[in-house]
Design an enzyme around this catalytic site. Sequence first.
Site, PDB file in Angstrom:
ATOM      1  N   LYS A 280       0.836  -1.198   0.000  1.00 25.36           N
ATOM      2  CA  LYS A 280       0.000   0.000   0.000  1.00 25.36           C
ATOM      3  C   LYS A 280       0.872   1.249   0.000  1.00 25.36           C
ATOM      4  CE  LYS A 280      -4.026  -1.715   2.539  1.00 25.36           C
ATOM      5  NZ  LYS A 280      -4.983  -1.465   1.452  1.00 25.36           N
ATOM      6  N   ARG A 354     -10.558 -11.296   1.527  1.00 32.46           N
ATOM      7  CA  ARG A 354     -11.391 -12.348   0.925  1.00 32.46           C
ATOM      8  C   ARG A 354     -10.695 -13.708   0.984  1.00 32.46           C
ATOM      9  NH1 ARG A 354     -11.547  -8.926  -4.568  1.00 32.46           N
ATOM     10  NH2 ARG A 354     -11.299  -7.266  -3.031  1.00 32.46           N
TER      11      ARG A 354
HETATM   12  N1  BES Z   1      -8.314  -3.589   4.225  1.00 35.40           N
HETATM   13  C1  BES Z   1      -8.384  -3.159   2.882  1.00 35.40           C
HETATM   14  C2  BES Z   1      -9.640  -2.352   2.580  1.00 35.40           C
HETATM   15  C3  BES Z   1      -9.678  -0.963   3.142  1.00 35.40           C
HETATM   16  C4  BES Z   1      -8.903   0.041   2.599  1.00 35.40           C
HETATM   17  C5  BES Z   1     -10.528  -0.663   4.159  1.00 35.40           C
HETATM   18  C6  BES Z   1      -8.969   1.316   3.104  1.00 35.40           C
HETATM   19  C7  BES Z   1     -10.626   0.617   4.662  1.00 35.40           C
HETATM   20  C8  BES Z   1      -9.833   1.603   4.139  1.00 35.40           C
HETATM   21  C9  BES Z   1      -8.391  -4.365   1.943  1.00 35.40           C
HETATM   22  O1  BES Z   1      -7.625  -5.433   2.363  1.00 35.40           O
HETATM   23  C10 BES Z   1      -7.818  -3.901   0.649  1.00 35.40           C
HETATM   24  O2  BES Z   1      -6.679  -3.563   0.616  1.00 35.40           O
HETATM   25  N2  BES Z   1      -8.643  -3.897  -0.390  1.00 35.40           N
HETATM   26  C11 BES Z   1      -8.231  -3.455  -1.669  1.00 35.40           C
HETATM   27  C12 BES Z   1      -8.799  -4.386  -2.692  1.00 35.40           C
HETATM   28  C13 BES Z   1      -8.228  -4.183  -4.066  1.00 35.40           C
HETATM   29  C14 BES Z   1      -6.791  -4.607  -4.085  1.00 35.40           C
HETATM   30  C15 BES Z   1      -9.042  -5.001  -5.040  1.00 35.40           C
HETATM   31  C16 BES Z   1      -8.752  -2.033  -1.854  1.00 35.40           C
HETATM   32  O3  BES Z   1      -9.863  -1.734  -1.404  1.00 35.40           O
HETATM   33  O4  BES Z   1      -8.026  -1.229  -2.416  1.00 35.40           O
HETATM   34 MN    MN Z   2      -5.643  -5.266   1.737  1.00 35.61          MN
END
Ligand code: BES
Ligand code: MN
Length: 508
Positions: A280, A354
């Site tokens: 990230k 997931r």
């Molecule tokens: N934990 C995150 C989702 C999230 C991000 C929740 C910011 C709250 C605030 C999740 O694991 C994630 O990183 N999801 C990705 C999915 C994508 C790679 C398809 C996302 O939402 O960017």
């Molecule tokens: Mn994630």
Amino acid sequence: MEFTVKSGNPEKQRTACLVLGVYESRRLTVSAEQFDAAVGGYLGNLLRRGDLEGKSGQSLLLFNVPEALCERVLLVGCGRERDLDDRRFQQIMTHVATALNETGATEAVVYLTDLAVKGRDLNWKIRQMVEVVEGSQYRFDLLKSKKDAPRRSLRKIILSVPGRRELAGGEQAVIEGVAISAGVKLTKDLGNLPANLCTPSYLAEQAQTLAREFPALRVEVLEEADMERLGMGALLAVTRGSAQPAKLIRLDYRQGPAAHKPYVLVGKGVTFDTGGISLKPGEGMDEMKYDMCGAASVLGTLRACAELKLPLNVTGLIPAVENMPGGRATRPGDIVTSLSGQTIEILNTDAEGRLILCDAMTYAERDEPAAVIDIATLTGACIIALGRHPHGLLSNHPPLAHALTAAGQAAADRVWELPLWEDYQEGLDSNFADMANIAGSRDGGAIMAACFLSRFAKKYHWAHLDIAGTAWKTGKAKGATGRPVPLLTQYLLDRAAEAQREDGRAAH
Ligand code: BES
Ligand code: MN
Ligand code: ZN
């Protein structure tokens, strides 16, 4: 804080502080009116002089009101009567909690139960009062060497009901409010705790502590070796980069008839989400300590269930992992076999929630659940779609979606449903495995994540709550919200009431 309910006239209360409402413009509520008549119209005079308009957010603290038995009167502005909805009521109660804390009163008798809140009954108001007061007292200062919580004298809040007939219902509302608040507090504490302390092992210990406090709860923790033996290749792929061992925490609450199938709550427990090799960006990454808020809400809800002694069978399942990059970490393109036997091409290691949920959901099949609800901070896309007020809801069973929507409305912890149509599914096609863990485009990200999960929910009724936008607040008031503990507890309260009704019918 201690809460009790009491019936009786306001002018008869020998209390440190009486709390009365004033509507805009300058109109006393029924109880305030009654009190005013007994003190020779002192309040009415004050309003006529223009000291309080009655706008919400205003209040006036009065001492030594002539002829009154109470030491103080807190007059609270409640806004226009016809504008008094859930939100306004919560604002008023937050204001009351703050104002009472600033007085030296040790107890208060609150008559705002007489406010006319649109579509809400007395017991709703009582339960909400408990929840709002408890919520507004919350501080997370465990890790501050100087606590910023000020000295507090207020110990006890007495909530008025119109007559003795309303006492029993009011007491039950207090019990529910207290149990939900304790669940919310546990969920907030776990969420706010940083990831160096709140690890998968710590979550497992917390489950054990909870089971020690409530003997109706039984806990079992599966280790990585157990998960390997079972074949949880998707879950294990996420933990590979971490030095912290993954845990699959299982909590069983069995207080319903043995023949009744359990409600299973599955909570995403990513104690920190760096994204893994699909790292990230740095900005705001600290907030990924909240990526275990689904897990925390499962613990909070089970705590509320146990405290309320609900005659139900409920199981909590918490896959707990840390998502880190590292020499052993899963790479984009890696293919793993899930517990279901379906293979997954992990195109993005940041779509990890997931992957841990799908194995926990397959594991839930062995319990033959009445319904499975997973709770997860799953997608940033859900925040884009819905903002930060409702939880995202997706389900393969309309009656379950309907029951959750109703529970959210009743508990003032609302959801909003998104479609889970077959049309979306092909987005997860992979050239090399049964499916990919992300879609080729960013369109409908919250839906695509739910589509992925739905492939592991074929054998039961299932609903998914995406709490990415609701589990915590960002910005200046950063902190966990404890949601959706009120929603989930309400859903289970409703199921218990339903079971009781069916029981009654069977007896006839
Ligand atoms: N934990 C995150 C989702 C999230 C991000 C929740 C910011 C709250 C605030 C999740 O694991 C994630 O990183 N999801 C990705 C999915 C994508 C790679 C398809 C996302 O939402 O960017
Ligand atoms: Mn994630
Ligand atoms: Zn995540």
